[in-house]
Scaffold this active site. Structure first.
Site, PDB file in Angstrom:
ATOM      1  N   GLU A  58       0.906  -1.098   0.047  1.00  0.00           N
ATOM      2  CA  GLU A  58      -0.007   0.019  -0.185  1.00  0.00           C
ATOM      3  C   GLU A  58       0.837   1.176   0.125  1.00  0.00           C
ATOM      4  O   GLU A  58       1.703   1.481   0.730  1.00  0.00           O
ATOM      5  CB  GLU A  58      -0.832  -0.145   1.386  1.00  0.00           C
ATOM      6  N   ASN A 116      -4.475   5.180  -1.917  1.00  0.00           N
ATOM      7  CA  ASN A 116      -5.589   5.679  -1.399  1.00  0.00           C
ATOM      8  C   ASN A 116      -6.171   6.822  -2.041  1.00  0.00           C
ATOM      9  O   ASN A 116      -5.491   7.854  -2.357  1.00  0.00           O
ATOM     10  CB  ASN A 116      -5.288   6.142   0.163  1.00  0.00           C
ATOM     11  N   GLU A 148      -7.686   2.326  -3.232  1.00  0.00           N
ATOM     12  CA  GLU A 148      -8.587   2.177  -1.976  1.00  0.00           C
ATOM     13  C   GLU A 148      -9.559   3.206  -1.768  1.00  0.00           C
ATOM     14  O   GLU A 148      -9.156   4.448  -1.886  1.00  0.00           O
ATOM     15  CB  GLU A 148      -7.453   1.793  -0.924  1.00  0.00           C
ATOM     16  N   ASP A 178     -11.696  -0.135   1.934  1.00  0.00           N
ATOM     17  CA  ASP A 178     -10.832   0.115   2.928  1.00  0.00           C
ATOM     18  C   ASP A 178     -11.644   0.341   4.405  1.00  0.00           C
ATOM     19  O   ASP A 178     -12.946   0.872   4.312  1.00  0.00           O
ATOM     20  CB  ASP A 178     -10.172   1.551   2.515  1.00  0.00           C
ATOM     21  N   GLU A 235      -6.103  -5.906   8.211  1.00  0.00           N
ATOM     22  CA  GLU A 235      -5.307  -4.749   8.506  1.00  0.00           C
ATOM     23  C   GLU A 235      -4.642  -4.302   9.860  1.00  0.00           C
ATOM     24  O   GLU A 235      -5.427  -5.041  10.942  1.00  0.00           O
ATOM     25  CB  GLU A 235      -6.087  -3.102   8.028  1.00  0.00           C
TER      26      GLU A 235
HETATM   27  P1  C2E Z   1      -5.307   3.646   6.033  1.00  0.00           P
HETATM   28  O1  C2E Z   1      -5.477   3.668   4.575  1.00  0.00           O
HETATM   29  O2  C2E Z   1      -6.252   2.987   6.872  1.00  0.00           O
HETATM   30  O3  C2E Z   1      -3.646   3.161   5.955  1.00  0.00           O
HETATM   31  C1  C2E Z   1      -3.377   2.327   7.187  1.00  0.00           C
HETATM   32  C2  C2E Z   1      -2.854   3.085   8.313  1.00  0.00           C
HETATM   33  O4  C2E Z   1      -2.495   2.180   9.397  1.00  0.00           O
HETATM   34  C3  C2E Z   1      -1.358   3.791   7.949  1.00  0.00           C
HETATM   35  O5  C2E Z   1      -1.134   4.888   8.718  1.00  0.00           O
HETATM   36  C4  C2E Z   1      -0.239   2.630   8.447  1.00  0.00           C
HETATM   37  O6  C2E Z   1       0.974   3.172   8.740  1.00  0.00           O
HETATM   38  C5  C2E Z   1      -1.054   2.261   9.673  1.00  0.00           C
HETATM   39  N1  C2E Z   1      -0.735   1.043  10.022  1.00  0.00           N
HETATM   40  C6  C2E Z   1      -0.444  -0.166   9.169  1.00  0.00           C
HETATM   41  N2  C2E Z   1      -0.216  -1.197  10.094  1.00  0.00           N
HETATM   42  C7  C2E Z   1      -0.414  -0.969  11.249  1.00  0.00           C
HETATM   43  C8  C2E Z   1      -0.204  -1.545  12.533  1.00  0.00           C
HETATM   44  O7  C2E Z   1       0.089  -2.844  12.487  1.00  0.00           O
HETATM   45  N3  C2E Z   1      -0.628  -0.934  13.404  1.00  0.00           N
HETATM   46  C9  C2E Z   1      -0.830   0.499  13.644  1.00  0.00           C
HETATM   47  N4  C2E Z   1      -1.258   0.946  14.918  1.00  0.00           N
HETATM   48  N5  C2E Z   1      -0.994   1.158  12.463  1.00  0.00           N
HETATM   49  C10 C2E Z   1      -0.809   0.653  11.432  1.00  0.00           C
HETATM   50  P2  C2E Z   1      -0.900   6.263   7.859  1.00  0.00           P
HETATM   51  O8  C2E Z   1       0.450   6.192   6.979  1.00  0.00           O
HETATM   52  O9  C2E Z   1      -0.409   7.353   9.164  1.00  0.00           O
HETATM   53  O10 C2E Z   1      -2.187   6.628   7.240  1.00  0.00           O
HETATM   54  C11 C2E Z   1      -3.155   7.099   7.955  1.00  0.00           C
HETATM   55  C12 C2E Z   1      -4.306   7.244   6.762  1.00  0.00           C
HETATM   56  O11 C2E Z   1      -4.053   8.355   5.906  1.00  0.00           O
HETATM   57  C13 C2E Z   1      -4.628   5.909   6.156  1.00  0.00           C
HETATM   58  O12 C2E Z   1      -5.292   4.957   6.735  1.00  0.00           O
HETATM   59  C14 C2E Z   1      -5.364   6.620   4.807  1.00  0.00           C
HETATM   60  O13 C2E Z   1      -6.509   6.929   5.153  1.00  0.00           O
HETATM   61  C15 C2E Z   1      -4.770   8.200   4.929  1.00  0.00           C
HETATM   62  N6  C2E Z   1      -3.829   8.347   3.681  1.00  0.00           N
HETATM   63  C16 C2E Z   1      -2.620   8.008   3.362  1.00  0.00           C
HETATM   64  N7  C2E Z   1      -2.049   8.139   2.378  1.00  0.00           N
HETATM   65  C17 C2E Z   1      -3.165   8.911   1.692  1.00  0.00           C
HETATM   66  C18 C2E Z   1      -2.920   9.522   0.466  1.00  0.00           C
HETATM   67  O14 C2E Z   1      -2.270   9.238  -0.389  1.00  0.00           O
HETATM   68  N8  C2E Z   1      -4.501   9.793   0.005  1.00  0.00           N
HETATM   69  C19 C2E Z   1      -5.338   9.725   0.946  1.00  0.00           C
HETATM   70  N9  C2E Z   1      -6.441  10.381   0.379  1.00  0.00           N
HETATM   71  N10 C2E Z   1      -5.249   9.369   2.094  1.00  0.00           N
HETATM   72  C20 C2E Z   1      -4.162   8.895   2.564  1.00  0.00           C
HETATM   73 CA    CA Z   2      -5.736   2.325   2.902  1.00  0.00          CA
HETATM   74 CA    CA Z   3      -7.389   0.995   6.279  1.00  0.00          CA
HETATM   75 CA    CA Z   4      -7.828   2.690   8.942  1.00  0.00          CA
END
Ligand code: C2E
Ligand code: CA
Ligand code: CA
Ligand code: CA
Length: 278
Positions: A58, A116, A148, A178, A235
């Protein structure tokens, strides 16, 4: 009868970041940061539970901020959406992800990358054609890219997103639902929305192993998804217990810190080079 919130609130509280908190960015700052490619994709692998192979990753946005360091999406995605810059940001990440995809294919590790997409972006029915053109420009078949979209976005605007998502599918892109389980979306809608994959939210994965009821709900989601022919991704796997549970429950794919944290492209390449090609 009072209608309560249909979806669980998304956690938008960023990890506190002192430097970032003191900063406020103008639209011009943000735009020029996009143009300079300060926003970069990080990659978090997804492992197939049948054989442990990494077949996908991802793309998660990070801001390589010149003063504040690496900032996570909660610091800038809401601002980008508010300022009308989310499409520009997403296309910048798409370009970079496609370049990465091309390189991975050339290295003999042609895994699928998932991007995403904001519901704001997906309301534009011109997006599928544009993204297909961008993919072709990079010589990457859309089949290698998954878009996603959150369950909340679909629940809030089913009709508005249906057309775009249908077109994405027609062009060959995969589509993942998602954060599944954070919303009480109807099963009818789930079966009518043209997705290829369900990503079961971390909050669910955490609760499921603990109680018989949790088991039952989790297994029902898997059974339904598999009957609809969908891949199922668990996830946020953090513990061995969670991994064992989702494996024995029959999930097809797992993602989480236990398997790998999001990392730079260089780190992803090393990781893929260390394991035999799929
Ligand atoms: P998401 O799409 O649900 O992505 C998964 C989030 O959970 C990511 O946080 C990831 O680093 C984190 N994660 C993965 N494995 C674990 C785990 O085992 N434990 C825990 N506690 N967390 C885990 P991140 O990178 O901070 O991203 C947060 C949210 O921001 C994403 O949730 C997504 O909704 C959004 N996001 C990230 N990149 C983009 C993007 O390019 N465009 C858009 N529109 N939204 C984005
Ligand atoms: Ca995602
Ligand atoms: Ca997710
Ligand atoms: Ca999430």
């Amino acid at each position: 009868v009072q209608v309560l919130e249909r979806c669980m609130p998304r956690v938008t509280e960023p990890a506190r970041h002192e430097h970032a908190e003191r900063m406020s960015w103008s639209v011009q700052d943000l735009k020029s940061a996009i143009m300079k490619e300060q926003f970069v994709p990080y990659f978090q692998p997804k492992a197939s539970l049948a054989d442990g192979q990494v077949r996908g990753a991802e793309v998660l946005a990070r801001w390589n901020h010149p003063e504040a360091g690496v900032l996570g999406p909660y610091h800038f995605i809401p601002v980008m959406e508010r300022e009308g810059l989310i499409d520009l940001l997403t296309e910048s990440l798409l370009h970079q992800a496609l370049q990465a995809s091309r390189t991975l294919a050339e290295n003999g590790t042609p895994i699928k990358l998932a991007i995403n997409a904001s519901p704001l972006t997906l309301q534009d029915v011109g997006v599928p054609n544009r993204w297909r053109a961008i993919a072709m420009e990079h010589g990457v078949p859309p089949e290698r890219i998954i878009i996603e979209v959150t369950e909340t976005a679909v629940a809030e605007n089913f009709i508005g997103l249906l057309e775009t998502v249908t077109r994405l599918r027609m062009h060959g892109f995969g589509v993942a639902l998602d954060d599944f389980g954070t919303c009480f979306s109807s099963l009818q809608q789930l079966s009518e929305f043209p997705i290829t994959e369900v990503k079961i939210d971390r909050s669910f994965v955490m609760r499921a192993p603990a109680t018989p009821r949790g088991h039952m709900i989790f297994e029902s989601i898997l059974a339904l998804s598999h009957r609809l022919g969908l891949d199922t991704v668990a996830e946020g796997i953090e513990t061995r217990e969670q991994l064992d549970f989702v494996t024995s429950a029959g999930c097809t794919t797992a993602q989480g810190f236990l398997i790998a944290k999001p990392s730079s492209f260089a780190t992803l390449r090393t990781l893929l080079a260390d394991i035999p090609a799929p």
